[in-house]
Design an enzyme around this catalytic site. Structure first.
Site, PDB file in Angstrom:
ATOM      1  N   GLU A 203      33.725  34.890  38.548  1.00 26.43           N
ATOM      2  CA  GLU A 203      33.414  33.554  38.028  1.00 26.43           C
ATOM      3  C   GLU A 203      33.419  32.537  39.156  1.00 26.43           C
ATOM      4  O   GLU A 203      34.262  32.583  40.053  1.00 26.43           O
ATOM      5  CB  GLU A 203      34.462  33.147  36.980  1.00 26.43           C
TER       6      GLU A 203
ATOM      7  N   CYS B 171      42.836  40.782  40.313  1.00 27.82           N
ATOM      8  CA  CYS B 171      43.883  40.247  41.195  1.00 27.82           C
ATOM      9  C   CYS B 171      45.141  41.083  41.012  1.00 27.82           C
ATOM     10  O   CYS B 171      45.476  41.480  39.895  1.00 27.82           O
ATOM     11  CB  CYS B 171      44.179  38.787  40.855  1.00 27.82           C
TER      12      CYS B 171
ATOM     13  N   GLY C 177      41.297  35.948  41.910  1.00 25.11           N
ATOM     14  CA  GLY C 177      41.834  36.605  43.094  1.00 25.11           C
ATOM     15  C   GLY C 177      42.824  35.763  43.866  1.00 25.11           C
ATOM     16  O   GLY C 177      42.927  34.553  43.676  1.00 25.11           O
TER      17      GLY C 177
ATOM     18  N   LEU D 299      53.168  26.672  42.831  1.00 26.99           N
ATOM     19  CA  LEU D 299      54.620  26.548  42.703  1.00 26.99           C
ATOM     20  C   LEU D 299      55.040  26.982  41.282  1.00 26.99           C
ATOM     21  O   LEU D 299      55.781  27.931  41.124  1.00 26.99           O
ATOM     22  CB  LEU D 299      54.994  25.082  42.977  1.00 26.99           C
ATOM     23  N   HIS D 300      54.597  26.290  40.305  1.00 28.84           N
ATOM     24  CA  HIS D 300      54.787  26.607  38.877  1.00 28.84           C
ATOM     25  C   HIS D 300      56.226  26.505  38.379  1.00 28.84           C
ATOM     26  O   HIS D 300      56.453  26.276  37.206  1.00 28.84           O
ATOM     27  CB  HIS D 300      54.231  27.985  38.507  1.00 28.84           C
TER      28      HIS D 300
ATOM     29  N   CYS E   9      40.797  30.997  34.050  1.00 30.70           N
ATOM     30  CA  CYS E   9      40.273  31.909  35.057  1.00 30.70           C
ATOM     31  C   CYS E   9      40.225  33.337  34.506  1.00 30.70           C
ATOM     32  O   CYS E   9      41.215  33.862  34.033  1.00 30.70           O
ATOM     33  CB  CYS E   9      41.206  31.823  36.264  1.00 30.70           C
TER      34      CYS E   9
HETATM   35  S1  SF4 Z   1      46.759  32.938  38.809  1.00 30.64           S
HETATM   36 FE1  SF4 Z   1      45.677  33.455  40.706  1.00 30.64          FE
HETATM   37  S2  SF4 Z   1      47.181  34.700  41.848  1.00 30.64           S
HETATM   38 FE2  SF4 Z   1      47.878  34.675  39.720  1.00 30.64          FE
HETATM   39  S3  SF4 Z   1      46.960  36.531  38.804  1.00 30.64           S
HETATM   40 FE3  SF4 Z   1      45.542  34.796  38.403  1.00 30.64          FE
HETATM   41  S4  SF4 Z   1      44.068  34.917  40.071  1.00 30.64           S
HETATM   42 FE4  SF4 Z   1      45.859  36.119  40.706  1.00 30.64          FE
END
Ligand code: SF4
Length: 345
Positions: free
Chosen positions: A89, A106, A151, A205-206, A323
């Site tokens: 994407e 990923c 990724g 960071l999260h 994502c």
């Molecule tokens: S948020 Fe980013 S690093 Fe975490 S699994 Fe998804 S693509 Fe991978």
């Protein structure tokens, strides 16, 4: 296809570095080889000229748009097909940006991310990364490229840095407008300062809690939040642009007073911007998006205490904006239902 392989191929045809740069510049800026006063017939060596149609066709074949999903916020998600049938994407962002993918799948496995559920399928080559920018430029102007798609760029660093170098040198993109996003990886902190193009850095960071981070980002390097910020601060001072700290706001998980107070302690006075992004709900993943009013109050609270906080919505929220969702839908993949752990509940 690697960018370096394209250069080698041109070199074997008699190209000098300025000829290689010219051919690659035409590609990445979507310019006609025949533009301007210096036409390829009077500039490029004959064997290079003769090879251009074939090379252009191969570059065109690196990535193609399978489907476009415009959103109300002015962004558009693209499902992009690669030559071997894999898909990634890209997102056309408002204000002339594009978000590109650096891997198919990923390996980090973030619990809240659809892409992370598939594991790593393959690396995206430097040519395929640049090809995503070229696709975007055929649709809109592009002045900013963020490596925040599918990724973990740190796991494909040779290709990502090769693409960044070309985009920054020949692609007419300001170095600070190339943004490499990572969960934090020693290789990034070691190699980015060495490049002739030094991109801006976004660090995921999260949470400020080491144990929660280990659960949310199970295969990310085991940095404490403080160590991560120390590394980021060093790079920010070197480059002169602030670090963007990414914080996906998960309702009831990382939005409590303990986290917010720790964030103030961590980021106040740092050369940093905190991007707070309310989670974009993924069907099948056990996290909730907090209400916008709550998110706004959190951002304002942090801002008042000296943390430069920007509340952002993930682009294309209304079109499977998380994502990896488009790819999963196109591939007929079912979202994985994860059991919530005590720490994330
Ligand atoms: S948020 Fe980013 S690093 Fe975490 S699994 Fe998804 S693509 Fe991978």
């Amino acid at each position: 296809m690697r960018i370096e392989a394209i250069r080698t191929r041109l070199r074997t045809l008699g190209a000098q570095p300025l000829h290689e740069d010219r051919v690659l510049r035409d590609w990445v800026r979507v310019m006609d080889h025949d533009r301007g006063r210096r036409r390829p017939d009077d500039f490029l060596p004959k064997p290079v000229r003769e090879a251009l149609p074939q090379l252009d066709a191969e570059l065109d074949g690196l990535a193609r748009v399978i489907s476009t999903h415009p959103a109300e916020d002015g962004s558009a998600r693209l499902l992009v097909g690669l030559a071997d049938g894999q898909t990634v994407e890209s997102v056309l962002l408002p204000r002339d940006g594009v978000c590109v993918s650096s891997q198919v799948g990923c390996a980090v496995g973030c619990q809240f991310c659809m892409t992370g559920q598939s594991g790593l399928i393959r690396q995206v080559t430097s040519g395929e990364i640049v090809a995503q920018v070229v696709l975007a430029r055929r649709l809109r102007p592009v002045k900013k490229v963020v490596f925040m798609g599918m990724g973990e760029p740190a796991h494909n660093l040779d290709h990502v840095l090769e693409a960044i170098d070309l985009l920054g040198i020949e692609g007419n993109i300001a170095h600070k407008n190339l943004v490499l996003s990572t969960v934090g990886d020693p290789r990034v902190f070691e190699r980015l300062p060495q490049g002739r193009v030094k991109p801006a850095l976004a660090l995921s960071l999260h949470t400020t809690k080491t144990d929660l981070r280990a659960r949310l980002l199970p295969r990310a390097p085991r940095y404490t939040a403080r160590d991560l910020v120390e590394e980021g601060e060093r790079y920010a001072r070197l480059t002169g642009y602030p670090i963007q700290y990414q914080w996906t706001l998960l309702d009831g998980v990382n939005d409590g007073p303990d986290e917010l107070e720790a964030l103030v302690d961590l980021l106040r006075g740092k050369y940093a911007v905190l991007n707070m992004i309310p989670y974009n709900t993924n069907p099948g993943l056990p996290f909730r998006r907090p209400g916008w009013d709550k998110a706004r109050a959190i951002a304002a609270w942090l801002f008042e205490r000296g943390v430069l906080t920007k509340l952002r919505d993930s682009a294309g929220q209304d079109v499977d904006g998380g994502c990896g969702q488009l790819r999963a839908r196109a591939a007929g993949e079912q979202p994985v239902t994860l059991r919530r752990t005590a720490a994330t509940a």
